[in-house]
Design a protein around this motif. Structure first.
Motif, PDB file in Angstrom:
ATOM      1  N   GLY A  64     -41.697 -15.322 -36.669  1.00  0.00           N
ATOM      2  CA  GLY A  64     -40.242 -15.261 -36.696  1.00  0.00           C
ATOM      3  C   GLY A  64     -39.604 -16.279 -37.617  1.00  0.00           C
ATOM      4  O   GLY A  64     -38.769 -15.923 -38.467  1.00  0.00           O
ATOM      5  N   PRO A  65     -39.950 -17.563 -37.503  1.00  0.00           N
ATOM      6  CA  PRO A  65     -39.355 -18.572 -38.379  1.00  0.00           C
ATOM      7  C   PRO A  65     -39.602 -18.320 -39.866  1.00  0.00           C
ATOM      8  O   PRO A  65     -38.717 -18.554 -40.690  1.00  0.00           O
ATOM      9  CB  PRO A  65     -40.043 -19.866 -37.929  1.00  0.00           C
ATOM     10  CG  PRO A  65     -40.364 -19.624 -36.498  1.00  0.00           C
ATOM     11  CD  PRO A  65     -40.744 -18.170 -36.419  1.00  0.00           C
TER      12      PRO A  65
ATOM     13  N   ALA B 221     -48.085  -9.258 -34.164  1.00  0.00           N
ATOM     14  CA  ALA B 221     -47.337  -8.957 -35.380  1.00  0.00           C
ATOM     15  C   ALA B 221     -46.112  -8.100 -35.063  1.00  0.00           C
ATOM     16  O   ALA B 221     -45.017  -8.343 -35.572  1.00  0.00           O
ATOM     17  CB  ALA B 221     -48.239  -8.234 -36.381  1.00  0.00           C
ATOM     18  N   MET B 222     -46.311  -7.099 -34.205  1.00  0.00           N
ATOM     19  CA  MET B 222     -45.212  -6.207 -33.860  1.00  0.00           C
ATOM     20  C   MET B 222     -44.119  -6.955 -33.104  1.00  0.00           C
ATOM     21  O   MET B 222     -42.926  -6.686 -33.290  1.00  0.00           O
ATOM     22  CB  MET B 222     -45.723  -5.038 -33.022  1.00  0.00           C
ATOM     23  CG  MET B 222     -46.861  -4.250 -33.662  1.00  0.00           C
ATOM     24  SD  MET B 222     -46.511  -3.691 -35.351  1.00  0.00           S
ATOM     25  CE  MET B 222     -45.266  -2.444 -35.038  1.00  0.00           C
ATOM     26  N   ALA B 223     -44.516  -7.886 -32.258  1.00  0.00           N
ATOM     27  CA  ALA B 223     -43.519  -8.657 -31.502  1.00  0.00           C
ATOM     28  C   ALA B 223     -42.707  -9.546 -32.435  1.00  0.00           C
ATOM     29  O   ALA B 223     -41.489  -9.678 -32.274  1.00  0.00           O
ATOM     30  CB  ALA B 223     -44.210  -9.497 -30.438  1.00  0.00           C
ATOM     31  N   SER B 224     -43.368 -10.161 -33.408  1.00  0.00           N
ATOM     32  CA  SER B 224     -42.657 -11.002 -34.374  1.00  0.00           C
ATOM     33  C   SER B 224     -41.664 -10.174 -35.176  1.00  0.00           C
ATOM     34  O   SER B 224     -40.519 -10.589 -35.395  1.00  0.00           O
ATOM     35  CB  SER B 224     -43.656 -11.682 -35.322  1.00  0.00           C
ATOM     36  OG  SER B 224     -44.500 -12.570 -34.620  1.00  0.00           O
TER      37      SER B 224
ATOM     38  N   ILE C  68     -37.249 -10.080 -35.180  1.00  0.00           N
ATOM     39  CA  ILE C  68     -36.430 -10.150 -36.389  1.00  0.00           C
ATOM     40  C   ILE C  68     -35.545  -8.909 -36.535  1.00  0.00           C
ATOM     41  O   ILE C  68     -34.332  -8.999 -36.758  1.00  0.00           O
ATOM     42  CB  ILE C  68     -37.329 -10.312 -37.629  1.00  0.00           C
ATOM     43  CG1 ILE C  68     -37.933 -11.720 -37.671  1.00  0.00           C
ATOM     44  CG2 ILE C  68     -36.544 -10.040 -38.912  1.00  0.00           C
ATOM     45  CD1 ILE C  68     -36.921 -12.821 -37.877  1.00  0.00           C
ATOM     46  N   THR C  69     -36.152  -7.734 -36.420  1.00  0.00           N
ATOM     47  CA  THR C  69     -35.403  -6.489 -36.664  1.00  0.00           C
ATOM     48  C   THR C  69     -34.330  -6.241 -35.616  1.00  0.00           C
ATOM     49  O   THR C  69     -33.337  -5.567 -35.899  1.00  0.00           O
ATOM     50  CB  THR C  69     -36.356  -5.279 -36.715  1.00  0.00           C
ATOM     51  OG1 THR C  69     -37.118  -5.207 -35.494  1.00  0.00           O
ATOM     52  CG2 THR C  69     -37.324  -5.406 -37.886  1.00  0.00           C
ATOM     53  N   SER C  70     -34.526  -6.754 -34.407  1.00  0.00           N
ATOM     54  CA  SER C  70     -33.498  -6.582 -33.388  1.00  0.00           C
ATOM     55  C   SER C  70     -32.225  -7.334 -33.752  1.00  0.00           C
ATOM     56  O   SER C  70     -31.137  -7.004 -33.279  1.00  0.00           O
ATOM     57  CB  SER C  70     -34.012  -7.064 -32.021  1.00  0.00           C
ATOM     58  OG  SER C  70     -34.307  -8.450 -32.055  1.00  0.00           O
TER      59      SER C  70
ATOM     60  N   TYR D  95     -35.057 -19.678 -34.316  1.00  0.00           N
ATOM     61  CA  TYR D  95     -36.255 -19.310 -35.053  1.00  0.00           C
ATOM     62  C   TYR D  95     -36.886 -18.002 -34.568  1.00  0.00           C
ATOM     63  O   TYR D  95     -38.033 -17.691 -34.898  1.00  0.00           O
ATOM     64  CB  TYR D  95     -37.277 -20.445 -34.987  1.00  0.00           C
ATOM     65  CG  TYR D  95     -36.840 -21.653 -35.771  1.00  0.00           C
ATOM     66  CD1 TYR D  95     -36.868 -21.640 -37.160  1.00  0.00           C
ATOM     67  CD2 TYR D  95     -36.367 -22.785 -35.134  1.00  0.00           C
ATOM     68  CE1 TYR D  95     -36.443 -22.739 -37.896  1.00  0.00           C
ATOM     69  CE2 TYR D  95     -35.943 -23.887 -35.851  1.00  0.00           C
ATOM     70  CZ  TYR D  95     -35.988 -23.854 -37.239  1.00  0.00           C
ATOM     71  OH  TYR D  95     -35.551 -24.942 -37.968  1.00  0.00           O
ATOM     72  N   CYS D  96     -36.121 -17.234 -33.781  1.00  0.00           N
ATOM     73  CA  CYS D  96     -36.531 -15.875 -33.398  1.00  0.00           C
ATOM     74  C   CYS D  96     -37.906 -15.837 -32.725  1.00  0.00           C
ATOM     75  O   CYS D  96     -38.747 -14.986 -33.038  1.00  0.00           O
ATOM     76  CB  CYS D  96     -36.530 -14.954 -34.619  1.00  0.00           C
ATOM     77  SG  CYS D  96     -34.942 -14.846 -35.447  1.00  0.00           S
ATOM     78  N   ILE D  97     -38.177 -16.768 -31.815  1.00  0.00           N
ATOM     79  CA  ILE D  97     -39.439 -16.761 -31.080  1.00  0.00           C
ATOM     80  C   ILE D  97     -39.371 -15.641 -30.040  1.00  0.00           C
ATOM     81  O   ILE D  97     -38.451 -15.599 -29.230  1.00  0.00           O
ATOM     82  CB  ILE D  97     -39.691 -18.107 -30.381  1.00  0.00           C
ATOM     83  CG1 ILE D  97     -39.594 -19.267 -31.393  1.00  0.00           C
ATOM     84  CG2 ILE D  97     -41.051 -18.096 -29.696  1.00  0.00           C
ATOM     85  CD1 ILE D  97     -40.557 -19.167 -32.544  1.00  0.00           C
ATOM     86  N   PRO D  98     -40.308 -14.691 -30.057  1.00  0.00           N
ATOM     87  CA  PRO D  98     -40.256 -13.568 -29.105  1.00  0.00           C
ATOM     88  C   PRO D  98     -40.239 -14.038 -27.661  1.00  0.00           C
ATOM     89  O   PRO D  98     -40.954 -14.977 -27.281  1.00  0.00           O
ATOM     90  CB  PRO D  98     -41.541 -12.787 -29.421  1.00  0.00           C
ATOM     91  CG  PRO D  98     -41.877 -13.150 -30.835  1.00  0.00           C
ATOM     92  CD  PRO D  98     -41.451 -14.587 -30.984  1.00  0.00           C
TER      93      PRO D  98
END
Length: 400
Positions: free
Chosen positions: A177-178, A355-358, A362-364, A34-37
């Motif tokens: 992220g999710p 917001a930027m971390a979320s 994802i973008t990484s 779920y892409c949790i930072p």
């Protein structure tokens, strides 16, 4: 017993928190899925440990987070250096739509807070504190308006606002992220950033072969970053003094960086080396968010009564549903729209760095989105106040 940690130890802990979060993400499938930072994972873990130690009267650990603002300043300046006027034109319509959506969110959050507070026999001003003040406004607005409302005779308004802002910050970090991953998988979305950059003359600096990252190249990027931050800081102070409208220094530095980037591109598009700038931005964002999350006072959330948790739950549910089923469609139902929904969830519930971390998580994995990285910080860090502040002030005066 109280243990006070200095700046150096706090920064070390922030880095350790990120490393631990990254390790846990690699070992715990649900976190990676779920892409949790990583800063959210490690930061919340440390915050829970510190809260437990405090709760059992073992030790009360205080962190020196005075450098948080510096790391945030550096990060947003790197965002500005990654922008160009051509890309601003590309994202112009999206920026307006996103901005209006944030204004609508501030209005609905205030309505939810006040109506549910009244329904639960709470002071409507408590509802104001549980609305846009603590959700979109975050800890800064909660502190400012909480003090004002307490002066009106509402006891505990400041603590309630800070607790709500903390809960929102956590929820925003966990949900962003999710939600984006769900939108990407459901609609089979892919990043088309490379095609757009290739078609835009304004992004020529992305197309040249990146120079090796040497100490000389690194120092040149630091020189440009330092110049933008210095000028932006003074510009923000001057603007605030002249207009009485608070302009955070990281926002003014970001705008200065945009100008510097485009001026330099006119003369030599190889001066700004985006690979180095990107590394600096990733590092500073990770450290800032780690410091912010690990210093959260979770006991403030634990002290909230059940009705207050209910209001927060409704706020979180609304932004998740609105972002997924409404905003995503308004922004174009593409990859950029999905990433922006993640940013919307992050700063709509807590803070722009969230917001930027979320979006970064994802973008990484799925690919970059320059539109999202341009629109979200500009609106979330500055333009949203154009809508949010009048709404907050109006509701406070209505029920004072």
């Amino acid at each position: 017993m109280t243990l006070e940690l200095n700046q150096v130890t706090t920064i070390f802990l922030a880095i350790a928190v990120f490393v631990i979060g990254s390790y846990l993400n690699s070992k715990i499938k649900i976190l990676d899925k779920y892409c949790i930072p990583a800063p959210v994972v490690g930061g919340l873990l440390l915050a829970f440990i510190l809260t437990t130690l405090r709760g059992f009267d073992v030790v009360n650990v205080t962190l020196d987070t005075s450098l948080q603002s510096l790391f945030m300043l550096v990060f947003f300046t790197t965002v500005g250096l990654g922008a160009s006027f051509g890309l601003i034109k590309i994202g112009g319509r999206l920026l307006v739509i996103y901005w209006l959506a944030c204004g609508f969110l501030a209005l609905v959050q205030s309505a939810i807070g006040i109506s549910l507070a009244s329904l639960l026999n709470l002071d409507p001003l408590i509802g104001v504190m549980m609305g846009a003040v603590s959700m979109e406004g975050g800890h800064g607005a909660a502190t400012a308006f909480g003090t004002t409302i307490e002066a009106m005779g509402v006891e505990g308004a400041l603590s309630i606002g800070l607790a709500a802002a903390t809960a929102g910050l956590v929820a925003g970090g966990l949900l962003g992220g999710p939600i984006v991953k769900y939108l990407i998988n459901k609609n089979n979305l892919k990043s088309d950033e490379e095609l757009e950059l290739a078609d835009s003359k304004s992004t020529s600096s992305f197309s040249h072969v990146a120079a090796p990252i040497t100490s000389r190249v690194f120092m040149m990027q630091l020189f440009v970053l330092g110049f933008c931050m210095a000028v932006g800081s003074y510009l923000g102070e001057w603007f605030t003094g002249v207009t009485d409208f608070a302009l955070p220094n990281y926002v003014s530095a970001m705008f200065v960086a945009v100008i510097v980037r485009n001026v330099l591109d006119k003369f030599n598009d190889s001066i700004i080396e985006m690979k180095t700038i990107g590394i600096i931005g990733d590092i500073t964002l990770s450290i800032f968010l780690s410091m912010a999350l690990m210093s959260i006072k979770l006991w403030e959330i634990a002290d909230l009564a059940l009705p207050l948790f209910l209001i927060i739950f409704v706020q979180v549910a609304f932004i998740a549903l609105f972002g997924t089923f409404v905003l995503f469609r308004l922004l174009g139902k593409n990859y950029d729209a999905a990433v922006m929904v993640g940013g919307f969830t992050g700063h709509g519930l807590g803070a722009t760095p969230n917001a930027m971390a979320s979006m970064d998580a994802i973008t990484s994995r799925y690919g970059h989105s320059q539109k999202a990285y341009l629109v979200v910080p500009i609106v979330g860090a500055f333009l949203i106040d154009v809508f949010a502040m009048p709404i907050i002030l109006t509701t406070i005066n209505m029920f004072s």
